[in-house]
Each structure stands twice: as C-alpha cells, then as structure tokens.
Scaffold this active site. Structure first.
Site, PDB file in Angstrom:
ATOM      1  N   LEU A  57       0.862  -1.172   0.000  1.00 21.87           N
ATOM      2  CA  LEU A  57       0.000   0.000   0.000  1.00 21.87           C
ATOM      3  C   LEU A  57       0.903   1.228   0.000  1.00 21.87           C
ATOM      4  O   LEU A  57       1.937   1.247   0.674  1.00 21.87           O
ATOM      5  CB  LEU A  57      -0.899   0.025   1.245  1.00 21.87           C
ATOM      6  CG  LEU A  57      -1.996  -1.035   1.345  1.00 21.87           C
ATOM      7  CD1 LEU A  57      -2.745  -0.900   2.661  1.00 21.87           C
ATOM      8  CD2 LEU A  57      -2.965  -0.947   0.168  1.00 21.87           C
ATOM      9  N   ASP A  58       0.502   2.265  -0.745  1.00 22.77           N
ATOM     10  CA  ASP A  58       1.268   3.504  -0.750  1.00 22.77           C
ATOM     11  C   ASP A  58       1.323   4.078   0.661  1.00 22.77           C
ATOM     12  O   ASP A  58       0.447   3.804   1.493  1.00 22.77           O
ATOM     13  CB  ASP A  58       0.620   4.532  -1.677  1.00 22.77           C
ATOM     14  CG  ASP A  58       0.625   4.091  -3.131  1.00 22.77           C
ATOM     15  OD1 ASP A  58       1.460   3.233  -3.472  1.00 22.77           O
ATOM     16  OD2 ASP A  58      -0.205   4.593  -3.907  1.00 22.77           O
ATOM     17  N   GLN A  59       2.313   4.929   0.917  1.00 21.44           N
ATOM     18  CA  GLN A  59       2.473   5.495   2.257  1.00 21.44           C
ATOM     19  C   GLN A  59       1.234   6.269   2.704  1.00 21.44           C
ATOM     20  O   GLN A  59       0.912   6.313   3.886  1.00 21.44           O
ATOM     21  CB  GLN A  59       3.733   6.373   2.312  1.00 21.44           C
ATOM     22  CG  GLN A  59       3.732   7.574   1.376  1.00 21.44           C
ATOM     23  CD  GLN A  59       3.030   8.794   1.932  1.00 21.44           C
ATOM     24  OE1 GLN A  59       2.774   8.869   3.121  1.00 21.44           O
ATOM     25  NE2 GLN A  59       2.720   9.732   1.070  1.00 21.44           N
ATOM     26  N   THR A 116      -1.893   5.552   1.770  1.00 22.16           N
ATOM     27  CA  THR A 116      -3.069   4.683   1.735  1.00 22.16           C
ATOM     28  C   THR A 116      -3.185   3.927   3.057  1.00 22.16           C
ATOM     29  O   THR A 116      -2.199   3.410   3.577  1.00 22.16           O
ATOM     30  CB  THR A 116      -2.977   3.679   0.572  1.00 22.16           C
ATOM     31  OG1 THR A 116      -2.873   4.397  -0.653  1.00 22.16           O
ATOM     32  CG2 THR A 116      -4.201   2.781   0.526  1.00 22.16           C
TER      33      THR A 116
END
Length: 241
Positions: free
Chosen positions: A102-104, A106
């Site tokens: 997951l993106d930072q 998200t």
C-alpha cells in the site's frame, strides 16, 4: 524438534543466540525451566516462555494490519516510517514480508507473512484475488466515470485493460470498488484515466477477509478461517477481523 532449533525458527536469533538463551535459564515450558538446547519438543499446541513472556509456536505467521498513513511497506523506508516498525524484533527476525504493498498515504488492510507460498497465492497475477477500496475523490463522481471504470481503462506502460467490479457510489465524492490486479498505483491511475483524482484511499477487504473494528496501527494473527478467506476470489461473503 530440538529446543534450540524451535527458538531459531520463531525468530529468537541465530542458533548460537538461542543456545545462550537456553543456557541462561530464560526458557520455560509447562512451568519447567529447560537448560538443555537439545531438549526435544512436541510442537502440537506448544506454548513457551522467554524471560517470562509467553509465546505460541507457529510454523508460519499470517498477520493482518490496519495500516496507518505515512508508513511505507518497505524494510528500508526512505521518507516515512516503515510498517515493520510496528512489529517486535522476534517477528521481524522471521523474515516477515508484506503481501503486496500500500502507498504510504493509503490506509487499511495489509497482510504480512513469512510463508512464501501464501504470498504467491495472493499476489500472482493469475490468481485475481479481489481487493476492495473506499475512495474519496477531488471532483464529483459521475455516472459516466463509473461506467468507464466498469468497462475498463487503459493505463500508461501497462498491457491490456483494467476494469473494476462492485463499483458503488457512496456519496458525491466517495465510491467503493474492487480491483483484481495489483499494478503500481492502480486505483489512483484508474481514477485519473476517467478524469478524476484520488484525495484519500483506504483498502477495506482482500478476498473474503474484511477489515472491521481493528484499530489503526494495530495487528492480529489470522485464524484459519480468516487465512482461507483472504485467498478467496469471491467477495460476496466475508470473514471479519
């Protein structure tokens, strides 16, 4: 299994470090302090203590984390915290890995494991395990955008078309949808492809495993039922955390 080997498998360091723990009388099993590194164990339902802290033997670990913002899914985070900072050294020593990323910025459901086969089962492109996201957008969500997401959009430098399922408008600037692939920044790029932009992104479900009341930043071991649910390609029924 020998005691020293069991401790090593559970993340308590090298064989030499585990031998030292045993010789220091740090290990207790069923109220008995064990000082023989070659003591043979029955692993069935095994619980043991290390310096008074109780552990359960787990051949493999399967963990669900409610990931907060500003955490990177990397052991070597560059600009933010690492999700692995949320775990103790014993778990990290087992070779814990994120199942996908997951993106930072998200939030939501992130699975971690030291089981390579489980990781492959959830991340291989041919498996098509669905992931459900709740998305807040900068601009209002139109019927045309929903139709485009369901029909599929093309993403730059990616082959084929990428379609969402279970697309539901929750509010003017909020929708829920499932994706079945896992290419880089897929949800953000899909919304951009239909002329909108993601303001915030939260993953609430993987397969049949649904994030419920687990507080942000907290984690739990998966039960067998939850473990099976996470690998399921059907999202119409679910197990909750």
């Amino acid at each position: 299994m020998l005691l020293e080997k069991m401790l090593q498998s559970q993340g308590f360091g090298t064989r030499k470090n585990c031998q030292q723990l045993i010789q220091n009388a740090a290990i207790k099993i069923q109220d008995d302090i064990i000082t023989d590194p070659k003591f043979r164990l029955d692993l069935q339902d095994l619980e043991f203590e290390v310096y008074g802290n109780t552990f359960q033997y787990r051949e493999k670990v399967y963990i669900a984390l409610n990931k907060p913002q500003n955490y990177e899914c990397s052991h070597q985070a560059t600009h933010h915290f690492s999700v692995f900072d949320l775990f103790d050294d014993v778990l990290k020593n087992r070779g814990l890995q994120c199942v996908g990323r997951l993106d930072q910025d998200t939030t939501g459901l992130l699975l971690l494991t030291d089981d390579g086969q489980f990781l492959q089962a959830l991340t291989h492109p041919k498996k098509h395990v669905p992931k459900v996201y709740q998305i807040k957008t900068i601009d209002p969500i139109t019927d045309e955008q929903i139709q485009q997401l369901e029909n599929g959009v093309e993403l730059r430098n990616e082959k084929g078309s990428f379609a969402a399922t279970e697309v539901t408008r929750i509010a003017e600037h909020e929708l829920s949808m499932a994706i079945h692939q896992g290419v880089y920044h897929q949800v953000k790029r899909m919304l951009a492809a239909v002329g909108n932009k993601v303001e915030s992104l939260h993953r609430g479900q993987i397969g049949q495993l649904k994030l419920a009341e687990l507080p942000e930043g907290e984690w739990v071991y998966l039960t067998e039922a939850q473990f099976v649910a996470a690998k399921n390609t059907d999202i119409n029924y679910f197990q909750t955390l």
